[in-house]
Write a protein that holds these residues in place. Structure first.
Motif, short mmCIF file in Angstrom:
data_model
loop_
_atom_site.label_atom_id
_atom_site.label_comp_id
_atom_site.label_asym_id
_atom_site.label_seq_id
_atom_site.Cartn_x
_atom_site.Cartn_y
_atom_site.Cartn_z
N HIS A 70 0.87 -1.18 0.00
CA HIS A 70 0.00 0.00 0.00
C HIS A 70 0.90 1.23 0.00
N LEU A 71 0.91 1.96 -1.11
CA LEU A 71 1.74 3.16 -1.23
C LEU A 71 0.84 4.35 -1.53
N GLU A 72 1.08 5.46 -0.84
CA GLU A 72 0.26 6.66 -1.04
C GLU A 72 1.15 7.87 -1.18
N HIS A 73 0.61 8.87 -1.84
CA HIS A 73 1.29 10.15 -1.97
C HIS A 73 0.85 11.07 -0.83
N GLY A 74 1.82 11.70 -0.17
CA GLY A 74 1.50 12.65 0.87
C GLY A 74 1.05 13.98 0.30
N PRO A 75 0.64 14.90 1.14
CA PRO A 75 0.21 16.22 0.68
C PRO A 75 1.32 16.91 -0.12
N GLY A 76 0.94 17.49 -1.24
CA GLY A 76 1.89 18.23 -2.06
C GLY A 76 2.61 17.40 -3.09
N VAL A 77 2.38 16.09 -3.14
CA VAL A 77 3.03 15.22 -4.12
C VAL A 77 2.05 14.96 -5.26
N SER A 94 3.45 5.00 -8.94
CA SER A 94 4.53 4.88 -7.95
C SER A 94 4.55 3.48 -7.35
N THR A 95 3.37 2.91 -7.10
CA THR A 95 3.29 1.54 -6.56
C THR A 95 3.89 0.54 -7.54
N LYS A 96 3.57 0.70 -8.81
CA LYS A 96 4.09 -0.22 -9.83
C LYS A 96 5.61 -0.13 -9.91
N ARG A 131 4.83 5.90 2.16
CA ARG A 131 4.28 7.23 1.85
C ARG A 131 5.38 8.09 1.27
N LEU A 132 5.06 8.76 0.16
CA LEU A 132 6.00 9.66 -0.49
C LEU A 132 5.61 11.09 -0.17
N ASP A 133 6.48 11.80 0.54
CA ASP A 133 6.30 13.22 0.81
C ASP A 133 7.20 14.02 -0.13
N PRO A 134 7.06 15.35 -0.20
CA PRO A 134 7.86 16.13 -1.15
C PRO A 134 9.37 15.93 -1.01
N ASN A 135 9.88 15.78 0.20
CA ASN A 135 11.33 15.67 0.39
C ASN A 135 11.73 14.47 1.25
#
Length: 703
Positions: free
Chosen positions: A93-100, A107-109, A134-138
């Motif tokens: 389970h991968l999600e983008h954080g705010p601002g991404v 991204s999961t693939k 989770r991927l955040d901007p930095n």
């Protein structure tokens, strides 16, 4: 090791308190997470025993990278062979954080493609090693999810009804109210129990059962660092807790939806607590003092109402709930879940604590209350002496008001009446009616003919208001003035302004909404009081039909009197919404008490249902766009015959009309048993005008 237990946003404070009670070392509390330190056994204990946690995460990596390279970097950061046991597949389970920006599916693939080739990926969390990212901007974060399926999935609820309450949220409400094993009141009630989640959680908490006692699948089972014997022992301990006997307590669940009650019983059976909970199909307004112990906790998720009209009904339902507790259970506390603070404020109870949370797309509140006795309404009556001196021209009206008030005083006290007519054009020079609604006064001026000088009419009106204030001893803000004139069609129902200022008055055992400012009519015809009270006496266990229902006050009396079903028919959307609020203010829903917007004559042609008790109070004249106008003098015979086809043998139709020259169609008396009850139906405060209405009790002729 450092772990994170996640929760619904806003209840992390409650979760931290729960984890501390489990002996867990809490290090940080956010809005939707609690960080704690400990060994693997501590993490397993949280998974198996916490009722408020959604997931338990072990941090695997935090990288200072940007989203364009983060998926590959996270995948390369782990020795997956040492992490994943038993050749288990991975659940990602991968999600983008705010601002991404971008699609998290891409991204999961990318993350999956960067994994070692020997690992397979499953969409099912069960039997998999569960990974969250989770991927955040930095920054990029990677966790091992020890829960797998969210922890609110206890295993006992297969169906949740129309608006199921998440188990963790139900447990949070109970924790907020102080419901603990060995430390809880002897009685708990949920009057809107739905599928029974709150009651099931309460029973298991009181018995000291582990939240995960019935679950068989967790993410930690595929974690190589967690020894099989360790997690098997932990799960056996949790399962063993469910063999502890349930303590002696009273748990009661009520709901208007019979299907929901069936689901609740089935869920409680699977949860192992069916024998501890009494479920019954019953509405809030049908609860009685015998249903409550001396002390207890009411816990509920009342209907919220998403549309404006539903929010108004929800507000009055909260009012009914607060009033019911104050009357029947003054020593009880209540913990409620709601979405609108203003709606919840209508309960009138004392707010002790509040938690604001995010429940999916909704902003919700958990509120802990204590019941509070409402202020008593001081019904306006004639004062012993005038409050102030009045001009000479107003003195005759003061004298007449005092005379009428003295005549009605004993009757008002004996019948416990809050709303009544004090004066009705008794004096030719004061062409007004004066009605009392609790602590408010309505002065209705009947518009003077054009031959009367407008300035002189205004002086008379001012003198009338002055006389009313002096005789009753009321402030000018308690006096409401309306001017009536001959109406055409539905003009009497037109709104005068848009403020929606409703007040509650009591009639018998019913609470009824009136409006003294927005409409020409108040929402309550006072002259029908005896008939409404009679309907309340006779409605028990019967099917009740209310035609040309206006604001549904007769329906409310039938519901309060125990009618098993009511149908309310009117052509006005606005007045049916008013009727819905009237029902809600007494603790009744529109599910068992159906509201139908329709032309009465056409609806009767299409209706196939039978009724035991009918009230019909048609207007003298009514416009209709889809058919010819309704004129009671011409059409009442046809109307009554249609009603009688829907009336069960042994039933009764109460037919009323305020047309002054009304004459009953002779064929009605020929084919049916007709009793003229007009004299009985006119109350004491209207006896000065015995032409106010006619009323008949009409029955089928017995064989």
């Amino acid at each position: 090791m450092e772990f994170v237990a996640t929760s619904m946003p806003g209840i992390a404070e409650l979760l931290a308190d729960e984890l501390s009670s489990l002996g867990i070392s809490v290090t940080e509390t956010g809005r939707a997470h609690v960080a704690f330190t400990g060994g693997t056994a501590d993490a397993l204990r949280v998974c198996l025993w916490s009722r408020l946690a959604e997931r338990v995460l072990l941090s695997l990596a935090t990288l200072g990278v940007t989203p364009d390279i983060a998926p590959e970097k996270l995948a390369a950061s782990q020795d997956w062979l040492s992490l994943v046991g038993n050749d288990a597949p991975l659940h990602i389970h991968l999600e983008h954080g705010p601002g991404v920006r971008g699609d998290n599916r891409i991204s999961t693939k990318r993350f999956i493609q960067a994994l070692p080739p020997q690992f397979t990926v499953s969409r099912d969390a069960r039997g998999s090693c569960c990974i969250r990212a989770r991927l955040d901007p930095n920054e990029a974060h990677l966790w091992l999810d020890l829960a797998g399926d969210p922890l609110h999935r206890r295993g006992y609820r297969l169906a949740g009804g129309r608006a199921p309450l998440r188990e963790t949220l139900g447990a949070a409400m109970l924790w907020a109210a102080g419901w603990r094993q060995g430390n809880h009141p002897a009685a708990l009630m949920d009057p809107f129990c739905g599928s029974g989640t709150l009651l099931i959680e309460a029973a298991q908490i009181a018995a000291g059962w582990a939240a995960g006692a019935q679950r068989q699948h967790y993410g930690f089972q595929q974690w190589r660092a967690c020894r099989r014997q360790l997690w098997q022992d932990a799960m056996e301990e949790a399962a063993e807790s469910a063999r502890q006997p349930l303590p002696e307590m009273s748990l009661k669940g009520f709901d208007v939806d019979g299907r929901a009650i069936q689901l609740a019983q089935q869920n409680a059976e699977r949860a192992g607590v069916r024998q501890a909970i009494h479920f019954e199909r019953r509405e809030l307004g049908a609860l009685r003092s015998r249903d409550f112990a001396d002390q207890g906790l009411l816990v509920a998720n009342p209907p919220w109402g998403e549309r404006l009209d539903e929010q108004q009904q929800a507000g009055w339902l909260h009012f009914a709930l607060g009033r019911l507790l104050a009357k029947l259970a003054p020593n009880w506390q209540a913990v409620l879940l709601g979405a609108d603070a203003e709606v919840m404020d209508r309960s009138g109870m004392d707010l002790q604590s509040q938690w604001r949370l995010k429940n999916g797309p909704f902003n919700n509140f958990i509120r802990l209350y204590h019941s509070r006795q409402p202020a008593q309404v001081e019904v306006v009556t004639i004062a012993e002496s005038s409050a102030f001196e009045v001009p000479e021209g107003a003195q005759p009206l003061v004298n007449r008001l005092r005379k009428n008030g003295k005549h009605l005083r004993r009757w008002l006290e004996r019948e416990d009446i809050q709303c009544y007519r004090l004066y009705d054009r008794d004096l030719p020079e004061f062409n007004v009616a004066v009605d009392i609604y609790g602590d408010q006064v309505l002065v209705q001026e009947f518009k003077a003919p054009k031959t009367v000088d407008p300035e002189k009419a205004k002086q008379r009106r001012d003198l009338a208001v002055t006389a009313v204030r002096a005789a009753l001893g009321v402030h000018r803000e308690q006096v409401h003035l309306r001017t009536r004139e001959r109406q055409k069609g539905n003009q009497q129902y037109q709104k005068l302004d848009g403020q929606g200022r409703y007040r509650l008055v009591r009639e018998g055992q019913a609470q009824l909404l009136i409006n003294l400012q927005d409409y020409l009519d108040t929402g309550l015809f006072l002259d029908h009081r005896p008939t409404r009270l009679k309907i309340a006496e006779e409605a028990g266990g019967k099917r009740f039909l209310n035609l040309f229902a206006y604001t549904g006050s007769a329906t409310v009396h039938a519901a309060v009197g125990g009618a098993k079903r009511t149908v309310t028919v009117d052509a006005s959307k606005r007045y049916l919404e008013w009727a819905a609020c009237n029902l809600a203010a007494n603790g009744f829903s529109t599910e068992q008490h159906e509201l139908v917007r329709a032309d009465t004559m056409r609806w009767l042609d299409e209706c196939q249902e039978q009724f035991d008790l009918v009230f019909c109070d048609p207007p003298t004249f009514s416009n209709n766009k889809s058919r010819s106008d309704f004129v009671v003098e011409e059409h009442h015979g046809e109307l009554i015959r249609k009603i009688m086809r829907r009336l069960e043998p042994g039933g009764v139709l109460y037919f009323s009309c305020n047309y002054r020259r009304f004459q009953l169609d002779p064929s009605i008396s020929k084919w049916y048993q007709v009793e003229d009850i007009s004299r009985w139906s006119i109350p004491e405060d209207f006896r000065r005008n015995d032409k106010i209405h006619v009323c008949y009790a009409i029955r089928h002729v017995e064989d």
